[in-house]
Motif scaffolding. Sequence first.
Motif, PDB file in Angstrom:
ATOM      1  N   CYS A 203      -6.969  -7.242  -6.718  1.00 53.75           N
ATOM      2  CA  CYS A 203      -6.334  -8.409  -6.115  1.00 53.75           C
ATOM      3  C   CYS A 203      -5.533  -7.975  -4.900  1.00 53.75           C
ATOM      4  N   SER A 204      -5.343  -8.903  -3.987  1.00 55.68           N
ATOM      5  CA  SER A 204      -4.569  -8.660  -2.770  1.00 55.68           C
ATOM      6  C   SER A 204      -3.825  -9.935  -2.430  1.00 55.68           C
ATOM      7  N   LEU A 205      -2.507  -9.888  -2.510  1.00 53.26           N
ATOM      8  CA  LEU A 205      -1.676 -11.063  -2.287  1.00 53.26           C
ATOM      9  C   LEU A 205      -0.524 -10.703  -1.358  1.00 53.26           C
ATOM     10  N   THR A 206      -0.034 -11.696  -0.636  1.00 53.51           N
ATOM     11  CA  THR A 206       1.052 -11.475   0.318  1.00 53.51           C
ATOM     12  C   THR A 206       2.257 -12.331  -0.059  1.00 53.51           C
ATOM     13  N   PHE A 207       3.440 -11.726   0.018  1.00 54.58           N
ATOM     14  CA  PHE A 207       4.661 -12.395  -0.426  1.00 54.58           C
ATOM     15  C   PHE A 207       5.771 -12.232   0.602  1.00 54.58           C
ATOM     16  N   ALA A 208       6.711 -13.156   0.575  1.00 55.88           N
ATOM     17  CA  ALA A 208       7.852 -13.108   1.487  1.00 55.88           C
ATOM     18  C   ALA A 208       8.809 -12.003   1.057  1.00 55.88           C
ATOM     19  N   LEU A 209       9.109 -11.090   1.958  1.00 58.02           N
ATOM     20  CA  LEU A 209       9.997  -9.963   1.642  1.00 58.02           C
ATOM     21  C   LEU A 209      11.423 -10.415   1.392  1.00 58.02           C
ATOM     22  N   ARG A 210      11.821 -11.507   1.979  1.00 56.16           N
ATOM     23  CA  ARG A 210      13.189 -12.004   1.764  1.00 56.16           C
ATOM     24  C   ARG A 210      13.470 -12.185   0.277  1.00 56.16           C
ATOM     25  N   TYR A 211      12.529 -12.791  -0.432  1.00 55.38           N
ATOM     26  CA  TYR A 211      12.723 -13.025  -1.857  1.00 55.38           C
ATOM     27  C   TYR A 211      12.579 -11.734  -2.659  1.00 55.38           C
ATOM     28  N   LEU A 212      11.637 -10.888  -2.266  1.00 58.59           N
ATOM     29  CA  LEU A 212      11.468  -9.629  -2.979  1.00 58.59           C
ATOM     30  C   LEU A 212      12.733  -8.776  -2.904  1.00 58.59           C
ATOM     31  N   ASN A 213      13.395  -8.805  -1.759  1.00 61.51           N
ATOM     32  CA  ASN A 213      14.654  -8.064  -1.644  1.00 61.51           C
ATOM     33  C   ASN A 213      15.749  -8.681  -2.499  1.00 61.51           C
ATOM     34  N   PHE A 214      15.708 -10.004  -2.670  1.00 64.50           N
ATOM     35  CA  PHE A 214      16.631 -10.639  -3.616  1.00 64.50           C
ATOM     36  C   PHE A 214      16.362 -10.132  -5.027  1.00 64.50           C
ATOM     37  N   PHE A 215      15.082 -10.084  -5.411  1.00 63.60           N
ATOM     38  CA  PHE A 215      14.730  -9.681  -6.772  1.00 63.60           C
ATOM     39  C   PHE A 215      15.196  -8.252  -7.072  1.00 63.60           C
ATOM     40  N   THR A 216      15.079  -7.374  -6.096  1.00 65.63           N
ATOM     41  CA  THR A 216      15.406  -5.967  -6.348  1.00 65.63           C
ATOM     42  C   THR A 216      16.904  -5.725  -6.496  1.00 65.63           C
ATOM     43  N   LYS A 217      17.708  -6.769  -6.346  1.00 64.70           N
ATOM     44  CA  LYS A 217      19.126  -6.634  -6.674  1.00 64.70           C
ATOM     45  C   LYS A 217      19.317  -6.416  -8.172  1.00 64.70           C
ATOM     46  N   ALA A 218      18.253  -6.629  -8.947  1.00 63.49           N
ATOM     47  CA  ALA A 218      18.309  -6.371 -10.395  1.00 63.49           C
ATOM     48  C   ALA A 218      18.056  -4.906 -10.722  1.00 63.49           C
ATOM     49  N   THR A 219      17.826  -4.075  -9.719  1.00 65.66           N
ATOM     50  CA  THR A 219      17.526  -2.653  -9.946  1.00 65.66           C
ATOM     51  C   THR A 219      18.555  -1.946 -10.839  1.00 65.66           C
ATOM     52  N   PRO A 220      19.867  -2.186 -10.681  1.00 62.44           N
ATOM     53  CA  PRO A 220      20.833  -1.489 -11.548  1.00 62.44           C
ATOM     54  C   PRO A 220      20.690  -1.805 -13.038  1.00 62.44           C
ATOM     55  N   LEU A 221      19.968  -2.863 -13.371  1.00 63.60           N
ATOM     56  CA  LEU A 221      19.813  -3.234 -14.776  1.00 63.60           C
ATOM     57  C   LEU A 221      18.830  -2.342 -15.523  1.00 63.60           C
ATOM     58  N   SER A 222      17.834  -1.826 -14.820  1.00 65.00           N
ATOM     59  CA  SER A 222      16.778  -1.094 -15.511  1.00 65.00           C
ATOM     60  C   SER A 222      16.200  -0.020 -14.608  1.00 65.00           C
ATOM     61  N   SER A 223      15.835   1.100 -15.197  1.00 63.48           N
ATOM     62  CA  SER A 223      15.246   2.194 -14.416  1.00 63.48           C
ATOM     63  C   SER A 223      13.785   1.925 -14.073  1.00 63.48           C
ATOM     64  N   THR A 224      13.167   0.970 -14.757  1.00 57.76           N
ATOM     65  CA  THR A 224      11.775   0.627 -14.478  1.00 57.76           C
ATOM     66  C   THR A 224      11.639  -0.865 -14.217  1.00 57.76           C
ATOM     67  N   VAL A 225      10.552  -1.238 -13.553  1.00 57.59           N
ATOM     68  CA  VAL A 225      10.249  -2.634 -13.277  1.00 57.59           C
ATOM     69  C   VAL A 225       8.765  -2.853 -13.517  1.00 57.59           C
ATOM     70  N   LYS A 226       8.414  -4.047 -13.975  1.00 55.91           N
ATOM     71  CA  LYS A 226       7.019  -4.395 -14.191  1.00 55.91           C
ATOM     72  C   LYS A 226       6.584  -5.427 -13.151  1.00 55.91           C
ATOM     73  N   LEU A 227       5.406  -5.239 -12.595  1.00 48.53           N
ATOM     74  CA  LEU A 227       4.799  -6.198 -11.677  1.00 48.53           C
ATOM     75  C   LEU A 227       3.529  -6.729 -12.333  1.00 48.53           C
ATOM     76  N   LEU A 228       3.403  -8.050 -12.408  1.00 47.03           N
ATOM     77  CA  LEU A 228       2.234  -8.682 -12.985  1.00 47.03           C
ATOM     78  C   LEU A 228       1.573  -9.523 -11.900  1.00 47.03           C
ATOM     79  N   LEU A 229       0.300  -9.260 -11.629  1.00 46.26           N
ATOM     80  CA  LEU A 229      -0.386  -9.928 -10.533  1.00 46.26           C
ATOM     81  C   LEU A 229      -1.707 -10.536 -10.988  1.00 46.26           C
ATOM     82  N   LYS A 230      -2.029 -11.665 -10.370  1.00 46.94           N
ATOM     83  CA  LYS A 230      -3.302 -12.340 -10.595  1.00 46.94           C
ATOM     84  C   LYS A 230      -3.624 -13.125  -9.335  1.00 46.94           C
TER      85      LYS A 230
END
Length: 270
Positions: A203-230
């Motif tokens: 799969c190949s999808l494009t997303f707005a980086l503005r929101y992705l940078n918002f999401f990564t503010k959760a980084t201090p909560l967990s050492s790993t992150v899961k990405l689910l794509l379809k």
Amino acid sequence: MFEAKLIRSSLLKKVLEAVKEVVAEGNWDCSSTGISLQGMDSSHVSLVSLEMNADGFDPFRCDRNLTLGINMSKLTKIVRCSNNDDSVTIRASDSSDHVTLLFESPNQDRVSEYEMKLMDIDSESVAIPQDEHDVYVTMPSSELQRICRDLSNFGDSMNIACTKDGISFSASGDLGSGRVTLRPTSNVDKEEDQVSLEFTEPCSLTFALRYLNFFTKATPLSSTVKLLLKTDNPLVVEYAIEDFGRIRFYLAPKVEDSDDSVNQNNTDEM
């Protein structure tokens, strides 16, 4: 009566920092099983779903289902009044128009109590699709944060492309272009440093980086992150909250115009 106590207020600080950029105001739904929150951003492009199970609190009491209408920025300001190692107790009566936050130092020589007015927030729950995804990626959360930050220098959007060989992140703009490719790893010393990939279809999808940078503010909560794509479906970005909860972010992919190039101004709504 509702009462829930966390041993460390630092955890609540991290949760609030993770969600407040996406959801400015939201209903915290309290029940005997725990606390949940679901809300969309003002553009209806992204959604956050928060779950904190009752067994992560000590004590936890919820006599009947209760909804707390919370302004995230205001709650964040109050929680910042606590030290990271303070415990935090959240209390509300069944008919109250406010919520009480009690901070106690580890040796209980300092106790702070604050009240915050609740809001009447009219919001509808969004049905979240439970479809199987084509790609499941687990990677270090700090790596995703770095990739999103670095590629923001090149454009407003980031393409995520997955094959059986790995996952690549790319962006382009006036400055030029950038690409980061991660391949599955299993021979690293720490499990949290591994990159794992479960693959069904490319799969190949494009997303707005503005929101992705918002999401990564959760980084201090967990050492790993899961990405689910379809293909043609929202991206799911999931962070664990220790061993008793999780935050899931959903982001609609960018719309492609008739020339098969990414339209930088429009996105699908969730």
